[in-house]
Design an enzyme around this catalytic site. Structure first.
Site, short mmCIF file in Angstrom:
data_model
loop_
_atom_site.label_atom_id
_atom_site.label_comp_id
_atom_site.label_asym_id
_atom_site.label_seq_id
_atom_site.Cartn_x
_atom_site.Cartn_y
_atom_site.Cartn_z
N SER B 70 0.81 -1.22 0.00
CA SER B 70 0.00 0.00 0.00
C SER B 70 0.84 1.27 0.00
O SER B 70 0.33 2.36 -0.20
CB SER B 70 -0.94 0.02 1.20
OG SER B 70 -0.23 0.34 2.37
N LYS B 108 1.84 4.02 7.12
CA LYS B 108 1.07 4.87 6.19
C LYS B 108 1.62 6.29 6.22
O LYS B 108 2.54 6.60 6.97
CB LYS B 108 -0.40 4.92 6.64
CG LYS B 108 -1.15 3.60 6.63
CD LYS B 108 -1.55 3.19 5.23
CE LYS B 108 -2.23 1.81 5.29
NZ LYS B 108 -2.40 1.20 4.00
#
Lengths: 415, 158
Positions: B70, B108
């Protein structure tokens, strides 16, 4: 002026840094071979798990709620070194007292409490280990302040005499540094139950009745420092490496390999401290908890012709000591190696017939460097057997990964 | 003897001698002194150390293993080693690892909104995470990424 900083439930906290699922749950860390509880999270304490309590004695319904971990000293040692590095950067003089506590010298510091709060926060943020700080004019008082800080304040300063008197009034003598449970009972028999009472007792009575150690505790309680900061660990007199086996071992060769492994470990410790050994001893124990089995607890010691730090010399000596050392038909449960007559390499004098030491320090330095760089036992000695799971290995059923010291054990982060 | 005692991991490296060699001296040292001193000697630098580049505060630095794709467009591949420095104050837009609710940490991009925190992916196929306000979340800065290239397994760093 001293401060004592220590990690809360240190081993349990180390486990929680890298396994967030353990946070908020009753966690118990077990001693080598998964025997006794050696650290308990606050939740486990609340369930009534005692310090050093054998885990099989914990009631079944409690045990079912616990999360247990085998002691992972590789991990705890690494986190302990990190905490110490932070402390050494913050304070000019630091004495590491145990794996999870250190004394600091706060002499000349203006706002001690602000310093302590800042340090506490930094250690927690940087390493993930929650901790408490106690401050006092003596080590005994700093230690007591730390214990009081554990009740929730986080930082407690007992420098102020009024605050000190209040705090010591309900502080049991048994919780004082240097006062064991037996001494506490003896003190109680004379009507001395609290630290405040010990402080006010006639010094002559304390000295004659309890000896110099307790007299010193009394003086420290009065605010007169008797115990100095020891920045440099005094040289060891002996090094012992011993372990209980994970199971009973009858095979002599397996015991020999265990002893060889402990020997190598002991010699590494010896060299790391810049010492050489003048004598070697070994011992083995059968299972004392199974008195119906035949018992045997041999030990042997020998002096070396000249001191050495060379693992090969010590291994050969241990091998020689082992001849006829073990008996057939005995199941051994523990063994150990002792190095004694330790001395500093540079202080030795050679004798008439040769150099000052036996062996080859240069080769040993190379072996140590290889292991430092490529991991423990990258280079080693055949006598240890080099089994990944030796018969005498420790029982560690719930061992956590070595998150900070092995690449294959790094904690995962989902992306 | 136990069977297991024979299954050894050792690679023998030669006979052990208990006596020290007759004399020993560092060869490099001897050679330098015999000839003309190296003109570079005064200009020697330490060797370049990648660890020092990536780890600025060793006491506060932990390594994590990235799992998943991701963060691909932020240059983080599956299997990369993430260098996490817990002493660095995190800011909006930083690559971070975050933990909440006792979950495994997540890597993230930090997005600080008015009353809550979001964790954004850097891959159009992966959703962002929006944390409810007042979530008790620990956030640490990722200050480096390390990856070794190997033949045949081109992304795994170890």
């Amino acid at each position: 002026m001293f401060a004592l900083i220590d990690g809360n439930n240190f081993y349990a906290s180390c486990e929680r840094v890298f396994d967030p699922s353990l946070r908020g749950r009753p966690l118990v860390v077990l001693s080598n071979n998964d025997g006794c509880a050696i650290a308990r999270s606050a939740e486990a304490k609340a369930l009534g798990v005692g310090m050093a309590q054998p885990i099989h004695e914990v009631p079944r319904e409690v045990r079912r709620q616990l999360v247990v971990r085998s002691a992972n000293f590789t991990l705890y040692g690494d986190l302990s070194a990190r905490v110490l590095a932070i402390l050494r950067e913050a304070a000019p003089r630091v004495e590491p007292y145990s794996i999870d506590e250190s004394f600091l010298d706060l002499g000349g510091m203006r706002d001690r409490e602000a310093f302590a709060r800042d340090l506490r926060e930094r250690v927690h943020r940087w390493t993930g280990i929650p901790n408490c700080v106690g401050i006092g004019p003596t080590k005994v008082l700093a230690k007591a302040a730390n214990k009081i800080a554990k009740r929730g304040a986080g930082v407690v300063d007992l420098t102020d005499t009024v605050a000190r008197t209040t705090a010591l009034t309900d502080y049991p003598t048994g919780d004082l540094w240097g006062v064991g449970s037996r001494t506490a009972a003896k003190l109680a028999a004379r009507g001395i139950q609290t630290a405040a009472q010990l402080r006010e007792a006639p010094p002559a009575d304390i000295l004659t009745g309890f000896g110099v150690t307790i007299a010193r505790v009394q003086r420290e309680l009065q605010g007169r420092a008797c115990i100095a900061l020891e920045e440099i660990e005094p040289d060891r007199k002996q090094i012992i490496v011993s372990r209980s086996f994970g199971q009973r071992v009858e095979d002599h060769e397996a015991v020999a390999q265990a002893l060889a492994t402990f020997t190598v470990r002991a010699c590494e410790k010896l060299r790391r401290r810049g010492l050489v050994a003048g004598g070697v001893g070994i011992f083995a124990n059968s299972d004392v908890f199974q008195p119906e089995l035949p018992q045997h607890h041999p030990n042997r010691t020998v002096n070396l012709p000249r001191p050495t730090g060379d693992s090969r010399v010590v291994l050969a000596t241990v091998r020689a000591l082992l001849r006829g050392f073990l008996r057939d038909g005995i199941a051994y449960r523990k063994a150990g190696v002792m190095l004694h007559d330790l001395g500093r390499m540079e202080r030795l004098q050679g004798d008439l017939f040769g150099g000052a030491t036996l062996g080859d320090p240069v080769l040993m330095r190379v072996v140590d460097r290889i292991n430092e760089r490529y991991g423990r036992e990258a280079a080693g000695f055949g006598a240890t057997g080099w089994n990944e799971k030796p018969a005498w290995g420790m029982r560690q059923q719930t061992l956590s990964p070595c998150y900070t010291t092995r690449f294959k054990d790094l904690p995962a982060a989902r992306c | 003897m136990l069977d297991s005692a024979l299954e050894t991991l050792a690679i023998p490296i030669g006979a052990a001698l208990c006596d020290a060699p007759a004399h020993s001296a560092p060869i490099a040292g001897v050679l330098t002194r015999a000839g003309f001193p190296s003109p570079a000697e005064d200009f020697l630098d330490d060797e370049i150390d990648l660890h020092r580049l990536l780890v600025r505060n060793p006491a506060a630095t932990y390594l994590y293993r990235a799992q998943g794709w991701s963060m691909m467009l932020a240059g983080i591949c599956d299997g990369d080693i993430l260098v996490v420095d817990r002493s660095v104050q995190t800011q909006h837009g930083d690559v971070v690892v975050a933990t909440w609710d006792g979950q495994q940490p997540v890597c993230k991009v930090l997005h600080v909104a008015a009353d809550h925190v979001e964790l954004h992916s850097r891959n159009p196929h992966c959703p962002n995470i929006v944390l409810p306000p007042d979530t008790d979340v620990e956030i640490f800065a990722v200050v480096g990424v390390a990856r070794a290239l190997r033949r045949g397994c081109h992304v795994r760093a170890d």
